[in-house]
Design an enzyme around this catalytic site. Sequence first.
Site, PDB file in Angstrom:
ATOM      1  N   ASP A 128       0.989  -1.130  -0.151  1.00  0.00           N
ATOM      2  CA  ASP A 128      -0.126  -0.077  -0.201  1.00  0.00           C
ATOM      3  C   ASP A 128       0.854   0.999   0.029  1.00  0.00           C
ATOM      4  O   ASP A 128       2.288   1.233   0.446  1.00  0.00           O
ATOM      5  CB  ASP A 128      -0.770   0.497   1.105  1.00  0.00           C
ATOM      6  CG  ASP A 128      -0.438   0.427   2.454  1.00  0.00           C
ATOM      7  OD1 ASP A 128       0.706  -0.845   2.682  1.00  0.00           O
ATOM      8  OD2 ASP A 128      -0.723   0.690   3.457  1.00  0.00           O
ATOM      9  N   GLU A 129       0.283   1.831  -1.007  1.00  0.00           N
ATOM     10  CA  GLU A 129       0.925   3.434  -0.171  1.00  0.00           C
ATOM     11  C   GLU A 129       2.550   4.226  -0.660  1.00  0.00           C
ATOM     12  O   GLU A 129       3.072   4.401  -0.440  1.00  0.00           O
ATOM     13  CB  GLU A 129       0.835   4.196   1.175  1.00  0.00           C
ATOM     14  CG  GLU A 129      -0.795   4.216   1.362  1.00  0.00           C
ATOM     15  CD  GLU A 129      -1.268   4.869   2.727  1.00  0.00           C
ATOM     16  OE1 GLU A 129      -2.376   5.217   2.876  1.00  0.00           O
ATOM     17  OE2 GLU A 129      -0.666   4.650   3.789  1.00  0.00           O
TER      18      GLU A 129
END
Length: 502
Positions: A302-303
Amino acid sequence: MSLPLVPLPASVTPAKGVAFTLTDAVFITGDADAAGVLHRLVLTRTGLHLTAAPGTAEPDSAAIDVAVDGDGPPESYRLSVDHRRISIRGADSAGLFYGVQTLGQLITRSSDGWVIPGVDIDDAPRFAYRGVMLDVARHFHDVATVTAYLERAASLKFNVLHLHLSDDQGWRLALTRRPELTARAAASAVGGGAGGFFTADDYRAIIAHAAANHMTVVPEFDMPGHTHAVGLAYPEVAAPPAVDGWDAAGGPAPVAGEAYTGMGVGFSSLRIGAPETDAFVDDVLTELAELTPGPYLHFGGDEAHGTPAEDFAAFVARTSRVIADLGKTPIAWHEAGAAADLAPGTIGQYWGLVSPTDGADERARAFVARGGRVILSPADAVYLDMKPTADAPLGLTWANGPTSLERAYSWEPGEVVSGISEDDILGVEAPLWTETVRDLDDIDALAFPRIAAAAEAAWSAATGSADNRTWESFRERVGALGPLWTTLGIRFPASPEVAWTV
């Protein structure tokens, strides 16, 4: 008035005018493990010591009989209460354990002492995966805190504990193959607080305690982003912080080689494609697989704003295959669905909003297209670290926050990601990120009572499909659990959305 049952069972038939009286003279018969759980629960709730019977209780004695009979779907149970006998039958040991938890919720104080209302319950879960996540990277939480939290979750019929074991602020599990991770990258936390880490024995103790409460541990090493701490230990595998256009979230800017204590995200990355990085990933995942008996390894994804898109796709594809080759099922946050070459069967964890934005639903569907399934963790419904009210001292608000108890309850798992079926949903998970969470009291203050809403989404029938599967019923049922939670030592805030039983 509804019986105080959360999550709502599949079938509840009250027997009006019937009640079972709990006293020290009541016998417990049957399965020894379930009897022990019941004995401890009754003692904590009431102070009564029930009597263990080695065989069958006398016909005229008051007794609670607990047994596995193999009847029904996995994790299901049947519970029957009349004025002299209580029977709990589980399809398996997990189902029997959940039947005991349901009985614990039914214990009520009356003018005549402790009683359990007459009822027949036939219950089974909607989803196989019912998880809570605890972030031990932003702030470290020791074994005692983790096991206390998993006990709270298990009492609400959650069966997965997802541990977020690494992030920009720290690495939290000692590995013999990569000892510098905890020697150099575990002593920091958000705000400059003390860090910490689990030894292998600590990790095994958590797994054993989880198993005793019928929970599977899913460990996560987050990659290729959220990896600033890795660079403290092995700088050859970490790219420089990418801070151009980065939102610091009010904290300090990251500096390569220095501990990061802020809350901003998206700036860090591993060096994708470097032989040193591939060797690092292979080492940490191989040892994690050896330490973890459960079927899943979570590798984050993620991210990763500091990782170019092409490099990101190559990294998550390779990493998912490494995990699959280790005999585990890979799990990744939904962004990894953008990679075309994920290992078949990789599970996607959706953390977008209840109403998806920015293509998050498309990336979640991609996992299904490749033979995987989806875990639903919509941030504006089940992220337990969101503030419950605007003036709450703990928590964040970025996910359309604050998140009230009603909003935490009023969503339907089958309606979040269009184009996937009920069978495509592995389950529901409620994460608790710990930027503002330092101890068990903080965990309780944010998780409760909203964790109960997540439990109902994971276990019970679809919203509105059954009597009492409504917000109005839930707020009444959860309010009646106040005395039980108090005796269990849970420091829950008295949400003004609920009329709490005193």
